[in-house]
Design a protein around this motif. Structure first.
Motif, PDB file in Angstrom:
ATOM      1  N   UNK A 152     -52.713 -51.902  -9.380  1.00 37.91           N
ATOM      2  CA  UNK A 152     -52.769 -51.993  -7.924  1.00 37.91           C
ATOM      3  C   UNK A 152     -52.399 -50.692  -7.227  1.00 37.91           C
ATOM      4  N   UNK A 153     -51.966 -49.694  -7.987  1.00 33.44           N
ATOM      5  CA  UNK A 153     -51.445 -48.475  -7.378  1.00 33.44           C
ATOM      6  C   UNK A 153     -52.358 -47.282  -7.643  1.00 33.44           C
ATOM      7  N   UNK A 154     -52.259 -46.313  -6.748  1.00 33.31           N
ATOM      8  CA  UNK A 154     -52.940 -45.043  -6.943  1.00 33.31           C
ATOM      9  C   UNK A 154     -52.397 -44.381  -8.214  1.00 33.31           C
ATOM     10  N   UNK A 155     -53.269 -43.755  -9.022  1.00 34.50           N
ATOM     11  CA  UNK A 155     -52.776 -43.136 -10.267  1.00 34.50           C
ATOM     12  C   UNK A 155     -51.649 -42.126 -10.056  1.00 34.50           C
ATOM     13  N   UNK A 156     -51.570 -41.524  -8.871  1.00 33.60           N
ATOM     14  CA  UNK A 156     -50.472 -40.589  -8.612  1.00 33.60           C
ATOM     15  C   UNK A 156     -49.128 -41.298  -8.541  1.00 33.60           C
ATOM     16  N   UNK A 157     -49.153 -42.603  -8.257  1.00 29.49           N
ATOM     17  CA  UNK A 157     -47.923 -43.386  -8.141  1.00 29.49           C
ATOM     18  C   UNK A 157     -47.901 -44.467  -9.234  1.00 29.49           C
ATOM     19  N   UNK A 169     -47.634 -44.243   0.572  1.00 26.81           N
ATOM     20  CA  UNK A 169     -48.876 -45.026   0.515  1.00 26.81           C
ATOM     21  C   UNK A 169     -49.338 -45.192  -0.934  1.00 26.81           C
ATOM     22  N   UNK A 170     -48.544 -45.870  -1.765  1.00 27.93           N
ATOM     23  CA  UNK A 170     -48.850 -45.917  -3.201  1.00 27.93           C
ATOM     24  C   UNK A 170     -49.981 -46.865  -3.570  1.00 27.93           C
ATOM     25  N   UNK A 171     -50.324 -47.822  -2.714  1.00 25.39           N
ATOM     26  CA  UNK A 171     -51.331 -48.819  -3.075  1.00 25.39           C
ATOM     27  C   UNK A 171     -52.740 -48.233  -2.974  1.00 25.39           C
TER      28      UNK A 171
END
Length: 756
Positions: free
Chosen positions: A219-224, A275-277
């Motif tokens: 559910x998260x951006x790969x950076x997070x 904004x990790x999602x």
């Protein structure tokens, strides 16, 4: 577009897992009128042990701790046993093949890992809170004269919170063992798993272990990638670790509530900044949940002040409430609002997903796997000419991102940082998309990208803008432009370049260009063709071509159509090409196998013989006059086409028009027909072009859609339509006939029969 139930479920459960601790952890006693709602919150918080067995029924405090700390382990083992039994049964039924046994063992281990992660994630806050019952004490005044106070376990008031109490001392070993196991080791295990797969996830090369851990990172951006561990730390802090604050008297003080309010506010700020999602709706829902939590803790502080007996009328004097009921109502309203907000978001995303479906494999009905090759970070690099292709290139990329969630396409406005590194960017993509428009080969940077794609041997996916009015060009014009400009000798990115012939072969001959059409369902076909070629060149499907054998589809896209009764199509001999189109429509009706009518119910008749012939057989069933619009329509010497169209409209026969788009077959802009058409058909009561003509495109994938839309304009209904949709289409046909009746003068002529 997917709804994304998993992140919304996690956000909602996390909210209630923390909100349910207001009473047992923070000492906030809501008004007695709201006990049913608090019971509901306990159920959503997944405190299964507390809901199933009252503490008094389990035994001593040590037994309760053992059960609280071990029952999730037993659940994981029980699930593993069930998975092993299923795998064993599958192996036995397959004939005990050794190769299958190894695959089943690996698959079972992956499923067990997923099950263990799921169970641990869901029960971790409630289990940690149960463990802290061995440390949660409350102080009582036992002697008013000496002001002596003693602390007892809240969970068992027979246990004195003192080192002198044997039972209390005996709980230390249980507490610290389970404290290390649950609040410490399990989050560390999640962190270790994410560390082991971080390179795969960030490069979108997801393998077996990463897929088994997808509950933690999907559910998260790969950076997070590690955000789930951060969120888990927040939940543990608010649901259990906060009990370390004022162990004896914390439940009657507001310090824990103050700390919880600060933690919630800080986490809300972190969410808004990081904004990790992946999805904005999940981010907004998570921010809403934390805002509501901060408000709940603030309201809990108010309730604590109102319940305090330190000063008379403290609630009225400090807060403004006559009693704590008002603050309790606010807490209940917030927790109910969170549930309502979650349901509304899910409903909204469900409706959006229905309106904007995603590409799926015809073979399995599942979304395709978007795996990247080890040396690339993008699925495609799209090359275009700024002057004539920029706007539509952006449309291609944005629509592909909607239809293929997770696809990564290099686009200059999104990814270009240094124009000197174009060649490097081309090599960083698995495929090379070429948007062919007028002037493309004249661009020096476009040619740099072409040579880089040739030098790195990237698969070409040409997309042609064919609309000359929108910056497009014919294939012949584009080839001539390529021969004229792709003449560099030994370009740096591809020193072995042999000349325009090599470029022509790769761009135009290796695979036919995909025609880009902007209009609705036709645009979807162009995008599906692009997506299909990208998938064919992906490393995942290179070893699994059978999964793409059936192609790709988008749910609820126009499918085969069929008529619900006999249909007669009238064509005019002087309308060149109309007979061929009518035959193609009859063939297209044969796609509806299993429908109520087969292709034999479609009859093609000569319009002149049917409408003006002396011995013509009477028309029966549903009758449609087909008009094929091209550069010769209405220009026949005798004017027969215009006369027969007028005669058909006088007899209240619907006219279905198809507009040829291929210039080689006589396709011309629609505005030409206002000069070619006799004025009598343009004016009342006929108004021929009040009816929308169906565009007829030459590319096979687009022509199929054109024929289906033409059949639909004639009254056909989708083969998979239910009874209600069939009745609706019948009603539309009757309305169309009624309009013809209203705008035509009454004549003694045969009325068309509409078959249900």
């Amino acid at each position: 577009m997917e709804v994304g139930f998993q992140p919304k479920f996690k956000i909602l459960v996390s909210f209630y897992q923390i909100a349910a601790t207001l009473g047992p952890v923070y000492g906030v006693r809501l008004h007695e009128d709201f006990t049913r709602w608090t019971d509901f919150m306990d159920a959503i918080s997944l405190d299964l042990l507390g809901l199933t067995y009252p503490d008094a029924c389990i035994g001593s405090m040590g037994d309760r701790l053992l059960l609280a700390g071990l029952w999730p382990i037993f659940s994981i083992m029980l699930g593993g046993a069930a998975l092993a039994c299923c795998a064993l049964a599958e192996w036995l039924l397959s004939g005990r093949a050794d190769a299958l046994r190894r695959d089943l063992v690996r698959a079972t281990l992956r499923r067990l890992l997923y099950w263990a992660i799921l169970v641990a994630y869901l029960v971790l806050p409630s289990v940690s809170r149960s463990i802290f019952k061995a440390r949660q004490c409350e102080s009582f005044n036992v002697d008013d004269l000496t002001a002596e106070r003693r602390s007892y376990l809240v969970a068992d008031l027979d246990v004195l919170c003192s080192a002198d109490d044997d039972e209390y001392s005996g709980l230390d070993a249980y507490f610290w063992a389970f404290f290390v196991l649950w609040p410490i080791l399990f989050p560390l295990a999640f962190l270790a798993l994410l560390l082991s797969i971080r390179s795969e996830v960030r490069a979108q090369r997801v393998r077996a272990t990463a897929r088994a851990c997808r509950f933690l990172w999907r559910d998260y951006d790969p950076r997070f990638l590690f955000w789930e561990v951060v969120d888990l730390g927040r939940k543990l802090s608010l649901a259990s670790l906060v009990l370390f604050i004022q162990t004896d008297t914390g439940s009657s003080k507001i310090l824990r509530l103050f700390v919880a309010s600060v933690v919630s506010a800080l986490y809300l700020a972190a969410l808004a900044l990081a904004r990790p999602f992946k999805r904005d709706d999940d981010l907004y829902l998570a921010c809403t949940a934390n805002l509501f939590l901060a408000c709940c803790f603030t309201s809990g502080t108010v309730i604590q002040l109102c319940e305090s007996a330190a000063y008379e009328d403290m609630c009225k004097a400090l807060v403004g409430f006559d009693s704590a009921r008002g603050a309790s109502e606010f807490v209940i309203a917030l927790t109910a609002a969170m549930l309502a907000a979650s349901l509304l978001v899910v409903l909204f995303k469900t409706v959006s997903a229905v309106r904007m479906p995603t590409i799926r494999l015809c073979s399995s009905g599942r979304p395709p796997v978007l795996e990247l090759s080890p040396e690339c970070h993008f699925h495609g690099f799209i090359s275009h000419c700024w002057g004539t292709g920029q706007d539509q290139t952006h449309t291609v990329v944005r629509q592909l991102q909607l239809l293929l969630p997770g696809v990564r396409i290099w686009l200059d406005v999104d990814n270009l940082e240094d124009v000197g590194r174009l060649e490097e960017s081309v090599r960083d993509a698995t495929t090379f998309l070429v948007f062919l428009s007028a002037g493309y080969f004249k661009s020096f940077n476009c040619r740099r990208e072409l040579y880089a794609a040739l030098g790195s041997n990237r698969p070409f996916i040409p997309i042609q803008e064919a609309d000359v009015d929108k910056g497009g060009a014919s294939i012949e014009a584009l080839k001539a432009e390529c021969r004229e400009h792709c003449v560099e000798t030994a370009p740096p990115a591809y020193p072995s370049y042999s000349g325009p012939g090599e470029m022509l072969a790769r761009v135009f001959e290796a695979t036919p260009p995909i025609v880009w059409v902007r209009v609705n369902a036709f645009q979807l076909e162009s995008l599906k063709a692009v997506a299909m070629r990208m998938l064919l060149h992906s490393p995942y499907y290179a070893s699994r071509p059978a999964e793409l054998a059936g192609g790709v589809m988008v749910p609820r896209q126009p499918g085969p159509c069929a008529f619900s009764g006999p249909v007669t199509i009238l064509v005019c001999r002087d309308n060149e090409g109309a007979v061929g189109i009518a035959r193609a429509l009859k063939t297209a009706a044969r796609e509806g196998r299993g429908s109520t009518a087969s292709a034999e119910t479609v009859t093609i008749r000569d319009a002149e013989e049917a409408l003006e012939g002396v011995n013509a057989a009477p028309l029966s069933g549903h009758v449609v006059c087909l008009l094929y619009l091209n550069d010769k329509t209405f220009l026949d010497a005798g004017g027969a086409v215009a006369r027969l169209v007028q005669a058909a409209m006088d007899r209240r026969i619907a006219v279905a028009m198809v507009h040829e788009q291929d210039p080689t077959c006589g396709g011309v802009p629609f505005r030409n027909f206002f000069q070619q058409t006799p004025q009598v058909l343009l004016q009342p009561p006929y108004k021929l072009f009040d009816t929308v003509a169906v565009p007829l495109y030459p590319a096979p994938e687009h022509r199929t859609v054109s024929l289906r839309l033409a059949l639909s304009s004639m009254g056909a209904v989708p083969c998979d339509a239910g009874p209600l949709q069939r009745r609706w289409e019948l009603l539309r046909r009757r309305i169309a006939v009624a309009r013809l009746v209203r705008r035509r003068p009454a004549e003694p002529c045969q009325q068309p029969v509409v078959q249900p």
